[in-house]
Design an enzyme around this catalytic site. Sequence first.
Site, PDB file in Angstrom:
ATOM      1  NE  ARG A  89      -3.699   0.189   2.364  1.00 50.28           N
ATOM      2  CZ  ARG A  89      -4.311   0.525   3.507  1.00 50.28           C
ATOM      3  NH1 ARG A  89      -4.254  -0.286   4.559  1.00 50.28           N
ATOM      4  NH2 ARG A  89      -4.962   1.659   3.606  1.00 50.28           N
ATOM      5  CG  ASN A 125      -8.088   8.671   2.982  1.00 52.77           C
ATOM      6  OD1 ASN A 125      -8.888   7.810   3.353  1.00 52.77           O
ATOM      7  ND2 ASN A 125      -8.391   9.578   2.068  1.00 52.77           N
ATOM      8  CG  HIS A 135      -8.014   6.090  10.960  1.00 56.18           C
ATOM      9  ND1 HIS A 135      -9.018   5.770  10.081  1.00 56.18           N
ATOM     10  CD2 HIS A 135      -8.623   6.278  12.165  1.00 56.18           C
ATOM     11  CE1 HIS A 135     -10.188   5.753  10.726  1.00 56.18           C
ATOM     12  NE2 HIS A 135      -9.970   6.063  11.992  1.00 56.18           N
ATOM     13  CB  CYS A 173      11.447   3.909  22.602  1.00 51.00           C
ATOM     14  SG  CYS A 173      11.824   4.385  20.900  1.00 51.00           S
ATOM     15  CB  THR A 232     -15.872   8.357   4.654  1.00 50.06           C
ATOM     16  OG1 THR A 232     -15.838   7.358   5.678  1.00 50.06           O
ATOM     17  CG2 THR A 232     -16.774   9.510   5.058  1.00 50.06           C
ATOM     18  CB  ALA A 235     -14.060  12.785  -4.832  1.00 48.80           C
TER      19      ALA A 235
HETATM   20  C1  BV8 Z   1     -11.374   2.645  18.633  1.00 50.86           C
HETATM   21  C2  BV8 Z   1      -5.896   2.524   9.406  1.00 50.86           C
HETATM   22  C3  BV8 Z   1     -11.436   3.065  20.984  1.00 50.86           C
HETATM   23  C4  BV8 Z   1      -5.255   1.311   8.886  1.00 50.86           C
HETATM   24  C5  BV8 Z   1      -8.253   2.160   9.897  1.00 50.86           C
HETATM   25  C6  BV8 Z   1     -18.056   2.690  18.431  1.00 50.86           C
HETATM   26  C7  BV8 Z   1     -17.205   3.657  18.983  1.00 50.86           C
HETATM   27  C8  BV8 Z   1     -15.815   3.482  18.933  1.00 50.86           C
HETATM   28  C9  BV8 Z   1     -15.277   2.344  18.323  1.00 50.86           C
HETATM   29  C10 BV8 Z   1     -16.097   1.384  17.764  1.00 50.86           C
HETATM   30  C11 BV8 Z   1     -17.488   1.564  17.807  1.00 50.86           C
HETATM   31  N1  BV8 Z   1     -18.041   0.498  17.173  1.00 50.86           N
HETATM   32  C12 BV8 Z   1     -17.081  -0.346  16.727  1.00 50.86           C
HETATM   33  C13 BV8 Z   1     -15.871   0.152  17.091  1.00 50.86           C
HETATM   34  C14 BV8 Z   1     -14.579  -0.497  16.825  1.00 50.86           C
HETATM   35  C15 BV8 Z   1     -13.939  -0.098  15.497  1.00 50.86           C
HETATM   36  C16 BV8 Z   1     -14.927   0.008  14.370  1.00 50.86           C
HETATM   37  O1  BV8 Z   1     -15.394   1.089  14.044  1.00 50.86           O
HETATM   38  N2  BV8 Z   1     -15.214  -1.110  13.714  1.00 50.86           N
HETATM   39  C17 BV8 Z   1     -16.077  -1.087  12.555  1.00 50.86           C
HETATM   40  C18 BV8 Z   1     -15.591  -2.091  11.537  1.00 50.86           C
HETATM   41  C19 BV8 Z   1     -17.503  -1.373  13.046  1.00 50.86           C
HETATM   42  N3  BV8 Z   1     -13.228   1.142  15.644  1.00 50.86           N
HETATM   43  C20 BV8 Z   1     -11.953   1.125  16.115  1.00 50.86           C
HETATM   44  O2  BV8 Z   1     -11.382   0.121  16.456  1.00 50.86           O
HETATM   45  C21 BV8 Z   1     -11.250   2.469  16.209  1.00 50.86           C
HETATM   46  N4  BV8 Z   1     -10.657   2.644  17.515  1.00 50.86           N
HETATM   47  O3  BV8 Z   1     -12.525   2.361  18.625  1.00 50.86           O
HETATM   48  O4  BV8 Z   1     -10.683   2.992  19.795  1.00 50.86           O
HETATM   49  C22 BV8 Z   1     -12.279   4.298  21.033  1.00 50.86           C
HETATM   50  C23 BV8 Z   1     -13.524   4.231  21.601  1.00 50.86           C
HETATM   51  C24 BV8 Z   1     -14.331   5.383  21.644  1.00 50.86           C
HETATM   52  C25 BV8 Z   1     -13.878   6.581  21.100  1.00 50.86           C
HETATM   53  C26 BV8 Z   1     -12.637   6.627  20.529  1.00 50.86           C
HETATM   54  C27 BV8 Z   1     -11.840   5.486  20.468  1.00 50.86           C
HETATM   55  C28 BV8 Z   1     -10.077   2.547  15.220  1.00 50.86           C
HETATM   56  C29 BV8 Z   1     -10.576   2.495  13.805  1.00 50.86           C
HETATM   57  C30 BV8 Z   1      -9.411   2.813  12.842  1.00 50.86           C
HETATM   58  C31 BV8 Z   1      -8.968   1.577  12.133  1.00 50.86           C
HETATM   59  N5  BV8 Z   1      -7.987   1.912  11.131  1.00 50.86           N
HETATM   60  N6  BV8 Z   1      -7.297   2.480   9.027  1.00 50.86           N
HETATM   61  C32 BV8 Z   1      -5.387   1.191   7.394  1.00 50.86           C
HETATM   62  O5  BV8 Z   1      -5.823   2.144   6.723  1.00 50.86           O
HETATM   63  O6  BV8 Z   1      -5.051   0.115   6.926  1.00 50.86           O
HETATM   64  S1  BV8 Z   1      -9.848   2.118   9.371  1.00 50.86           S
HETATM   65  C33 BV8 Z   1     -10.031   2.195   7.688  1.00 50.86           C
HETATM   66  O7  BV8 Z   1     -11.414   2.435   7.464  1.00 50.86           O
HETATM   67  C34 BV8 Z   1      -9.344   3.331   6.998  1.00 50.86           C
HETATM   68  O8  BV8 Z   1      -8.811   4.317   7.842  1.00 50.86           O
HETATM   69  C35 BV8 Z   1     -10.492   3.943   6.202  1.00 50.86           C
HETATM   70  O9  BV8 Z   1     -10.277   5.241   5.859  1.00 50.86           O
HETATM   71  C36 BV8 Z   1     -11.549   3.786   7.193  1.00 50.86           C
HETATM   72  C37 BV8 Z   1     -12.939   4.090   6.790  1.00 50.86           C
HETATM   73  O10 BV8 Z   1     -13.160   3.560   5.543  1.00 50.86           O
HETATM   74  P1  BV8 Z   1     -13.533   4.599   4.384  1.00 50.86           P
HETATM   75  O11 BV8 Z   1     -12.444   5.583   4.273  1.00 50.86           O
HETATM   76  O12 BV8 Z   1     -14.904   5.116   4.615  1.00 50.86           O
HETATM   77  O13 BV8 Z   1     -13.447   3.651   3.124  1.00 50.86           O
HETATM   78  P2  BV8 Z   1     -14.566   2.655   2.581  1.00 50.86           P
HETATM   79  O14 BV8 Z   1     -13.932   1.765   1.574  1.00 50.86           O
HETATM   80  O15 BV8 Z   1     -15.302   2.059   3.743  1.00 50.86           O
HETATM   81  O16 BV8 Z   1     -15.607   3.608   1.811  1.00 50.86           O
HETATM   82  C38 BV8 Z   1     -15.177   4.267   0.637  1.00 50.86           C
HETATM   83  C39 BV8 Z   1     -16.234   5.320   0.316  1.00 50.86           C
HETATM   84  O17 BV8 Z   1     -15.773   6.079  -0.800  1.00 50.86           O
HETATM   85  C40 BV8 Z   1     -17.559   4.726  -0.079  1.00 50.86           C
HETATM   86  O18 BV8 Z   1     -18.613   5.421   0.566  1.00 50.86           O
HETATM   87  C41 BV8 Z   1     -17.629   4.943  -1.593  1.00 50.86           C
HETATM   88  O19 BV8 Z   1     -18.959   5.169  -2.062  1.00 50.86           O
HETATM   89  C42 BV8 Z   1     -16.824   6.187  -1.742  1.00 50.86           C
HETATM   90  N7  BV8 Z   1     -16.179   6.350  -3.051  1.00 50.86           N
HETATM   91  C43 BV8 Z   1     -15.578   5.401  -3.812  1.00 50.86           C
HETATM   92  N8  BV8 Z   1     -15.091   5.972  -4.942  1.00 50.86           N
HETATM   93  C44 BV8 Z   1     -15.376   7.292  -4.879  1.00 50.86           C
HETATM   94  C45 BV8 Z   1     -16.076   7.544  -3.681  1.00 50.86           C
HETATM   95  N9  BV8 Z   1     -16.514   8.764  -3.331  1.00 50.86           N
HETATM   96  C46 BV8 Z   1     -16.254   9.779  -4.186  1.00 50.86           C
HETATM   97  N10 BV8 Z   1     -15.589   9.626  -5.355  1.00 50.86           N
HETATM   98  C47 BV8 Z   1     -15.137   8.405  -5.732  1.00 50.86           C
HETATM   99  N11 BV8 Z   1     -14.490   8.259  -6.900  1.00 50.86           N
END
Ligand code: BV8
Length: 223
Positions: free
Chosen positions: A56, A88, A105, A116, A172, A214
């Site tokens: 990536r 991102n 993220h 460390c 997103t 976009a």
């Molecule tokens: C955490 C880094 C504790 C690595 C990533 C409730 C509250 C808090 C947490 C949770 C909760 N419920 C569940 C959780 C746990 C979990 C979570 O959310 N799980 C999900 C699966 C349900 N969350 C966590 O673990 C987070 N930490 O909770 O800590 C805490 C508690 C409370 C408060 C604070 C903290 C940590 C989450 C981060 C994980 N790391 N990335 C890597 O990138 O490899 S996440 C990953 O998903 C990326 O960062 C990515 O950006 C992110 C979101 O995805 P999107 O960017 O939206 O991408 P996606 O493919 O899904 O969608 C693409 C969109 O683009 C679509 O809508 C599409 O239509 C559109 N699109 C496509 N082409 C185009 C377009 N739009 C315009 N033009 C185009 N051409």
Amino acid sequence: MTRIVILTGAGVSAESGLGTFRDKGGLWDRYDLAQVATPEGFVRNPALVHDFYNARRANALDALPNAAHRALARLQGARAGVTLVTQNIDDLHERGGAREVIHMHGQITRALCSVCGSRWDAPRAMHPRDACPACGEPATRPDMVWFGEYPYHMERIAEALAACDLFVAIGTSGEVYPAAGFVEEAAGFGAETLEINLEPSAPGRFDQVIAGPASLTVPAWVA
Ligand code: BV8
């Protein structure tokens, strides 16, 4: 002055050739999230995780910013009060001219020492035995927030959401928390909310939706 918080996701970099996560054929169709994007997965198989992010990182470094990245940079340059938060890990916002990008993220261009806590610019490819330049431990990982880890800059983001007049989510799916909850948080403080996406991620969740790629919709909105 109208204060705007913009949250971008993988969709803003899609037309730069970087894959999204949940679109058809996306990253989570091809990789098991638990194996490559969790701290437990990294402990279990660091080589697999480094391979995933090395691929990536190479794609991200070889990609070019698109018209959406450049338009957001123009918006920042043209007016005060714009906070740009991204989920991102690529640096296309910066290479498109944006400043002070809040990477909640983490960043694929940065490395982190698990022992460390030092951070430095990542080499193009990282390996499990790479030693930390500060403490020498072979405990280096990509500097990003995996599932189950606490996102970066949350206080700064919360302050911006509480003070903004307009919240804009661009490219997103709104499936990953806590970022997915920002729209409700901003609306709760009285902000207008706008989604710019290929199609609405959740009809009714935003006050307004602009649908389309976009690279066309963001420059038109910024103009
Ligand atoms: C955490 C880094 C504790 C690595 C990533 C409730 C509250 C808090 C947490 C949770 C909760 N419920 C569940 C959780 C746990 C979990 C979570 O959310 N799980 C999900 C699966 C349900 N969350 C966590 O673990 C987070 N930490 O909770 O800590 C805490 C508690 C409370 C408060 C604070 C903290 C940590 C989450 C981060 C994980 N790391 N990335 C890597 O990138 O490899 S996440 C990953 O998903 C990326 O960062 C990515 O950006 C992110 C979101 O995805 P999107 O960017 O939206 O991408 P996606 O493919 O899904 O969608 C693409 C969109 O683009 C679509 O809508 C599409 O239509 C559109 N699109 C496509 N082409 C185009 C377009 N739009 C315009 N033009 C185009 N051409």
